[in-house]
Design a protein around this motif. Structure first.
Motif, PDB file in Angstrom:
ATOM      1  N   GLN A 198       0.760  -1.144   0.072  1.00  0.00           N
ATOM      2  CA  GLN A 198      -0.104   0.168   0.231  1.00  0.00           C
ATOM      3  C   GLN A 198       0.993   1.804   0.355  1.00  0.00           C
ATOM      4  O   GLN A 198       1.465   1.474   1.124  1.00  0.00           O
ATOM      5  CB  GLN A 198      -1.069  -0.254   1.091  1.00  0.00           C
ATOM      6  N   ARG A 199       1.251   1.344  -1.397  1.00  0.00           N
ATOM      7  CA  ARG A 199       2.807   2.916  -1.465  1.00  0.00           C
ATOM      8  C   ARG A 199       1.198   3.976  -1.581  1.00  0.00           C
ATOM      9  O   ARG A 199       0.781   4.699  -2.244  1.00  0.00           O
ATOM     10  CB  ARG A 199       3.010   2.291  -2.509  1.00  0.00           C
ATOM     11  N   ILE A 200       1.964   5.319  -0.131  1.00  0.00           N
ATOM     12  CA  ILE A 200       1.352   6.316  -0.984  1.00  0.00           C
ATOM     13  C   ILE A 200       2.084   7.631  -0.904  1.00  0.00           C
ATOM     14  O   ILE A 200       3.761   6.930   0.169  1.00  0.00           O
ATOM     15  CB  ILE A 200       0.071   7.007   0.316  1.00  0.00           C
ATOM     16  N   TYR A 201       2.716   8.597  -1.882  1.00  0.00           N
ATOM     17  CA  TYR A 201       3.631   9.676  -1.713  1.00  0.00           C
ATOM     18  C   TYR A 201       2.795  10.307  -1.154  1.00  0.00           C
ATOM     19  O   TYR A 201       1.571  11.044  -1.092  1.00  0.00           O
ATOM     20  CB  TYR A 201       3.730   9.944  -3.420  1.00  0.00           C
ATOM     21  N   VAL A 202       3.666  11.659  -0.549  1.00  0.00           N
ATOM     22  CA  VAL A 202       3.349  11.978   0.640  1.00  0.00           C
ATOM     23  C   VAL A 202       4.377  13.944   0.242  1.00  0.00           C
ATOM     24  O   VAL A 202       4.946  13.264  -0.128  1.00  0.00           O
ATOM     25  CB  VAL A 202       3.409  12.411   2.064  1.00  0.00           C
ATOM     26  N   PRO A 203       3.528  15.230  -0.236  1.00  0.00           N
ATOM     27  CA  PRO A 203       4.225  16.488  -0.974  1.00  0.00           C
ATOM     28  C   PRO A 203       5.756  16.758   0.598  1.00  0.00           C
ATOM     29  O   PRO A 203       5.053  16.456   1.368  1.00  0.00           O
ATOM     30  CB  PRO A 203       2.870  17.652  -0.785  1.00  0.00           C
TER      31      PRO A 203
ATOM     32  N   ARG B 184       6.853   1.980  -9.264  1.00  0.00           N
ATOM     33  CA  ARG B 184       6.447   1.438  -7.682  1.00  0.00           C
ATOM     34  C   ARG B 184       5.022   2.581  -8.183  1.00  0.00           C
ATOM     35  O   ARG B 184       5.179   3.173  -7.009  1.00  0.00           O
ATOM     36  CB  ARG B 184       7.694   1.891  -6.839  1.00  0.00           C
ATOM     37  N   PRO B 185       4.077   2.337  -8.459  1.00  0.00           N
ATOM     38  CA  PRO B 185       3.438   3.028  -8.466  1.00  0.00           C
ATOM     39  C   PRO B 185       2.798   3.088  -7.027  1.00  0.00           C
ATOM     40  O   PRO B 185       2.628   2.078  -6.576  1.00  0.00           O
ATOM     41  CB  PRO B 185       2.001   1.696  -9.348  1.00  0.00           C
ATOM     42  N   GLY B 186       2.001   4.622  -6.813  1.00  0.00           N
ATOM     43  CA  GLY B 186       1.447   4.328  -5.691  1.00  0.00           C
ATOM     44  C   GLY B 186       0.305   6.048  -5.704  1.00  0.00           C
ATOM     45  O   GLY B 186       0.264   6.169  -7.207  1.00  0.00           O
ATOM     46  N   ILE B 187      -0.468   5.773  -4.701  1.00  0.00           N
ATOM     47  CA  ILE B 187      -1.454   6.871  -4.512  1.00  0.00           C
ATOM     48  C   ILE B 187      -0.600   8.083  -4.184  1.00  0.00           C
ATOM     49  O   ILE B 187      -0.269   7.894  -3.263  1.00  0.00           O
ATOM     50  CB  ILE B 187      -3.198   6.226  -3.381  1.00  0.00           C
ATOM     51  N   LEU B 188      -1.217   9.530  -4.166  1.00  0.00           N
ATOM     52  CA  LEU B 188      -0.367  10.519  -3.708  1.00  0.00           C
ATOM     53  C   LEU B 188      -1.517  11.044  -2.837  1.00  0.00           C
ATOM     54  O   LEU B 188      -2.537  11.373  -3.265  1.00  0.00           O
ATOM     55  CB  LEU B 188      -0.748  11.675  -5.328  1.00  0.00           C
ATOM     56  N   SER B 189      -1.457  11.438  -1.902  1.00  0.00           N
ATOM     57  CA  SER B 189      -2.058  11.902  -0.486  1.00  0.00           C
ATOM     58  C   SER B 189      -2.736  12.593  -0.868  1.00  0.00           C
ATOM     59  O   SER B 189      -2.282  13.462  -1.967  1.00  0.00           O
ATOM     60  CB  SER B 189      -1.685  11.940   0.552  1.00  0.00           C
ATOM     61  N   LEU B 190      -3.479  13.279   0.185  1.00  0.00           N
ATOM     62  CA  LEU B 190      -4.828  14.692   0.064  1.00  0.00           C
ATOM     63  C   LEU B 190      -4.839  14.634   0.868  1.00  0.00           C
ATOM     64  O   LEU B 190      -4.373  14.620   1.886  1.00  0.00           O
ATOM     65  CB  LEU B 190      -6.018  13.868  -1.042  1.00  0.00           C
ATOM     66  N   LYS B 191      -5.476  15.839   1.233  1.00  0.00           N
ATOM     67  CA  LYS B 191      -5.463  16.747   2.214  1.00  0.00           C
ATOM     68  C   LYS B 191      -6.284  15.857   3.565  1.00  0.00           C
ATOM     69  O   LYS B 191      -7.260  15.342   3.694  1.00  0.00           O
ATOM     70  CB  LYS B 191      -7.231  18.018   2.207  1.00  0.00           C
TER      71      LYS B 191
ATOM     72  N   LEU C  25      -4.353  17.687 -10.778  1.00  0.00           N
ATOM     73  CA  LEU C  25      -3.867  16.752 -11.307  1.00  0.00           C
ATOM     74  C   LEU C  25      -5.067  15.732 -12.303  1.00  0.00           C
ATOM     75  O   LEU C  25      -6.312  15.840 -11.901  1.00  0.00           O
ATOM     76  CB  LEU C  25      -3.511  15.349 -10.422  1.00  0.00           C
ATOM     77  N   ASN C  26      -4.123  15.180 -12.926  1.00  0.00           N
ATOM     78  CA  ASN C  26      -5.438  13.989 -13.528  1.00  0.00           C
ATOM     79  C   ASN C  26      -5.354  13.451 -13.406  1.00  0.00           C
ATOM     80  O   ASN C  26      -6.989  13.428 -13.302  1.00  0.00           O
ATOM     81  CB  ASN C  26      -4.077  13.554 -14.651  1.00  0.00           C
ATOM     82  N   ALA C  27      -4.787  13.017 -12.110  1.00  0.00           N
ATOM     83  CA  ALA C  27      -5.891  12.078 -10.483  1.00  0.00           C
ATOM     84  C   ALA C  27      -4.984  12.108 -10.763  1.00  0.00           C
ATOM     85  O   ALA C  27      -3.310  11.669 -10.299  1.00  0.00           O
ATOM     86  CB  ALA C  27      -6.249  10.876 -11.446  1.00  0.00           C
ATOM     87  N   ASN C  28      -5.413  11.845  -8.792  1.00  0.00           N
ATOM     88  CA  ASN C  28      -3.575  11.113  -8.103  1.00  0.00           C
ATOM     89  C   ASN C  28      -3.364   9.751  -7.467  1.00  0.00           C
ATOM     90  O   ASN C  28      -3.633   8.611  -6.972  1.00  0.00           O
ATOM     91  CB  ASN C  28      -4.532  11.508  -6.346  1.00  0.00           C
ATOM     92  N   ARG C  29      -2.565   9.550  -8.727  1.00  0.00           N
ATOM     93  CA  ARG C  29      -1.226   8.749  -9.065  1.00  0.00           C
ATOM     94  C   ARG C  29      -0.393   9.253  -9.406  1.00  0.00           C
ATOM     95  O   ARG C  29      -0.126  10.104 -10.134  1.00  0.00           O
ATOM     96  CB  ARG C  29      -2.277   7.673 -10.116  1.00  0.00           C
ATOM     97  N   SER C  30       0.365   8.722  -8.556  1.00  0.00           N
ATOM     98  CA  SER C  30       1.997   8.272  -9.274  1.00  0.00           C
ATOM     99  C   SER C  30       2.705   9.162 -10.059  1.00  0.00           C
ATOM    100  O   SER C  30       3.199  10.091 -10.649  1.00  0.00           O
ATOM    101  CB  SER C  30       3.189   7.299  -8.615  1.00  0.00           C
ATOM    102  N   TYR C  31       1.615   8.423 -11.432  1.00  0.00           N
ATOM    103  CA  TYR C  31       1.841   8.273 -12.543  1.00  0.00           C
ATOM    104  C   TYR C  31       1.850   9.881 -13.500  1.00  0.00           C
ATOM    105  O   TYR C  31       1.643  10.271 -14.518  1.00  0.00           O
ATOM    106  CB  TYR C  31       2.436   7.593 -13.906  1.00  0.00           C
TER     107      TYR C  31
END
Length: 663
Positions: free
Chosen positions: A162-167, A207-214, A272-278
């Motif tokens: 469960q990979r999540i990218y955080v700013p 290593r795809p993942g979700i981009l965090s939101l608020k 974002l196009n969508a909140n995915r890493s790519y």
């Protein structure tokens, strides 16, 4: 097929009136018995057994749905709590019953008490009710401990993490997810670098993942996803979903989506196009100013927050300047804008083999197998300027939201598009309006820059002049995209050519011409076409049917152009196109077990679309739980605009040609 009502004392088929042409005809009673009261008729049904009996008798193609394609061989009998016997011979009623049983099964009920009125619920009423009470909830997500599993365990993750990218600068998000990581062994938290380069994005494609939101008050701020495989927050989808949410009284959820957009602008530098890493290098068609304005003005005056509006407006201006004006998306030679997606190489979200024919040409050039060439090109080992440019166009086409169409094929990054410049004109007019109405004509953004009403008025007027100069074809009396490389207008007839109606930038004469052309070139039985048949034939270079072209129609085009027609006073044309679209949705839902998909073939008014990506929202068992985001919104929006007598016609499934005459 219809429904026949019999008493258990006497089954007199001769005196039972049959289905006579409308979906709701057929609630009948015997002359020998007391008058049958639909509202007081209930059935107590064992859930699992009834579902089994329905599927065994009526789902003849084994797809776990009851549709017009099935061929049932027998009547279905039910006995009410009062002892009346009912025979159901109508696919729509049977599928409604199956759906209600599926809901009861999902909620782990052993029995279902259901009224005949629910089984016979008028289709427009049923679709709207399901959207309002079920679909929005099923499409709602959060990026936090409670909501993480639903997104991170889908097929797009490719591994067990469960990979999540955080700013880098989101201290609240970093603290929250690092603490969560301590409790979840399979959660991998990655803090993004302060500057996100195309090279970095390519390096994490494996290593795809979700981009965090608020994160707010220890919880993820909610948002609505499109549905199906689109299990993340999308750019322009969200605006249209928000319109549906506002209509359905879900204002707080719509406002939360604006908050997540503002978070994206602040921390990712773009919506974002969508909140995915790519998608880190790619945006989508801009609707933030409209979204802010509509949410704020739907909020009761006593509940409005000037602080919220000031922050949201600041983020929208930041997006306007940094994403659209101070970068490659601005073309100084025309003073207009284009889509221009960043990134390197092959868009990683595409299905394996999607670019096989393109890559084969280059594999032959380098005397390599196509698989070897693809891997070496993806890694950056092979560099080819011509192929690089092809993928700039392809990523840009995807940024436009119209993935894919022959209008943009291998040329997207060279076009000042009518749709984009219409949307940015709307930003400028919205900024002018909001500053004038709520900030007394003078507003200071969070970065310290001041803006006046006059500033934005001038920006809009300049853009309108430039659009008339470069995008207006005086001979054809229509807007078209302009190619900055060839310095020529295109002639591709697309629904996007008519976005100036929605933006309000046309003169009355221009609007008259546009409406006439649109109703001639793009009107189909089931709604507004994404593009004309002639343009699709002219520009197609192979037999692949592009999903944003003829014969397909899409919810965002319908919704924008309905408003454009109404704003310019073309009420009869708007009413017709609204009806045609809603009839298509309603007829398909009635015939196909409640199906509400991503798009339709509007020439044949069917969800059975034979395009490159299929049709999301058509694969489900027993019942659709979510429909499709902007399709749901278009239904609610259309119903809100349609006179009541036309809604009655919808319930009776009166065909457009019966209502408006032959085309």
């Amino acid at each position: 097929m219809g429904i026949i009502l019999l008493t258990k004392k006497k089954r007199n088929f001769k005196q039972a009136a049959l289905y006579t042409g409308t979906i709701l005809a057929g609630l009948l009673y015997m002359s020998c018995s007391k008058k049958f009261s639909e509202s007081q008729t209930f059935f107590n049904l064992p859930v699992d057994k009834t579902m089994h009996d329905l599927l065994a008798g009526y789902d003849t193609d084994g797809d776990k749905k009851i549709t017009k394609d099935d061929a049932p061989q027998k009547d279905y009998y039910m006995v009410s709590t009062k002892g009346d016997t009912v025979i159901i011979r109508n696919t729509y009623y049977l599928s409604n019953l199956l759906q209600e049983l599926a809901i009861a099964h999902e909620e782990q009920h052993d029995s279902l008490r259901i009224s005949l009125s629910r089984i016979q619920e008028p289709p427009a009423e049923r679709i709207s009710r399901r959207i309002r009470t079920h679909f929005w909830d099923d499409l709602t997500r959060t990026i936090d401990e409670e909501g993480l599993n639903r997104i991170t365990e889908d097929e797009k993750m490719h591994d067990s993490h469960q990979r999540i990218y955080v700013p880098y600068h989101d201290s609240t998000g970093i603290e929250y997810f690092l603490e969560l990581q301590k409790r979840r062994r399979n959660l991998e938290v990655v803090i993004l670098p302060p500057v996100i380069s195309a090279e970095y994005v390519r390096s994490i494609n494996t290593r795809p993942g979700i981009l965090s939101l608020k994160i707010e008050n220890g919880k993820g701020v909610p948002f609505v996803v499109p549905g199906g495989r689109f299990n993340e927050m999308y750019g322009w989808d969200s605006y249209f979903e928000g319109k549906g949410l506002i209509i359905d009284g879900r204002l707080e959820l719509a406002k939360a989506m604006v908050d997540n957009f503002c978070y994206q602008v602040k921390y990712y530098g773009k919506i974002l196009n969508a909140n995915r890493s790519y998608y880190l290098t790619r945006t989508q068609p801009p609707f933030l100013s409209s979204f802010i304005r509509e949410v704020y003005e739907a909020t009761p005056a006593r509940e409005r927050s000037n602080e919220w509006l000031a922050h949201s407006l600041s983020m929208a201006i930041k997006e306007y300047k940094e994403v659209w004006m101070d970068c490659k998306r601005y073309t100084p030679e025309t003073g207009l804008n284009r889509y221009y997606a960043g990134g390197l190489g092959i868009p990683p979200e595409t299905e394996p083999g999607h670019f096989r024919s393109i890559l084969q040409e280059y594999a032959d050039k380098y005397n390599l197998s196509v698989l070897t060439f693809e891997e070496r090109y993806k890694s950056g080992e092979i560099k080819d300027a011509e192929l690089d440019r092809y993928f700039v166009h392809d990523r840009t086409l995807r940024e436009s939201g119209h993935d894919t169409t022959w209008r943009l094929d291998n040329v997207a990054a060279d076009l000042n598009c009518v749709d984009l410049n219409s949307l940015l004109y709307k930003y400028e007019k919205d900024f002018e309006y909001l500053i004038d109405t709520y900030f007394k004509g003078d507003y200071t953004a969070e970065n310290g820059e001041s803006y006046t009403t006059a500033y934005w008025h001038e920006k809009a007027a300049t853009r309108r002049m430039k659009m008339k100069q470069y995008l207006w074809d005086a001979e054809k009396q229509c807007f078209f995209d302009y190619n900055i490389k060839t310095e020529k207008l295109t002639d591709f007839m697309s629904a996007t050519n008519f976005f100036p109606l929605w933006a309000g930038l046309c003169t009355e004469d221009e609007a008259e011409s546009l409406v006439s052309i649109m109703m001639t070139e793009l009107k189909a039985q089931g709604g507004i076409l994404a593009s004309s048949k002639a343009s699709t034939i002219k520009y197609a270079t192979n037999d692949v049917q592009r999903q944003w072209d003829y014969p397909n129609g899409w919810a965002p085009h319908q919704m924008l152009l309905w408003k454009g027609l109404l704003d310019y006073g073309y009420e009869s044309e708007a009413r017709e196109m609204i009806y045609r679209w809603l009839w298509t949705i309603t007829q398909n839902a009635v015939d196909y077990n409640g199906t509400i998909p991503e798009k339709y073939d509007v020439v044949n008014s069917t969800h059975k679309v034979y395009a490159e990506y299929g049709n999301v929202g058509t694969e489900f068992a027993y019942i659709t739980k979510s429909g499709f985001g902007w399709m749901n919104a278009s239904y609610q929006y259309g119903l809100s605009l349609l006179p009541e007598d036309y809604v009655h016609k919808l319930d009776n499934l009166e065909k457009p040609e019966e209502v408006f005459g032959r085309q």
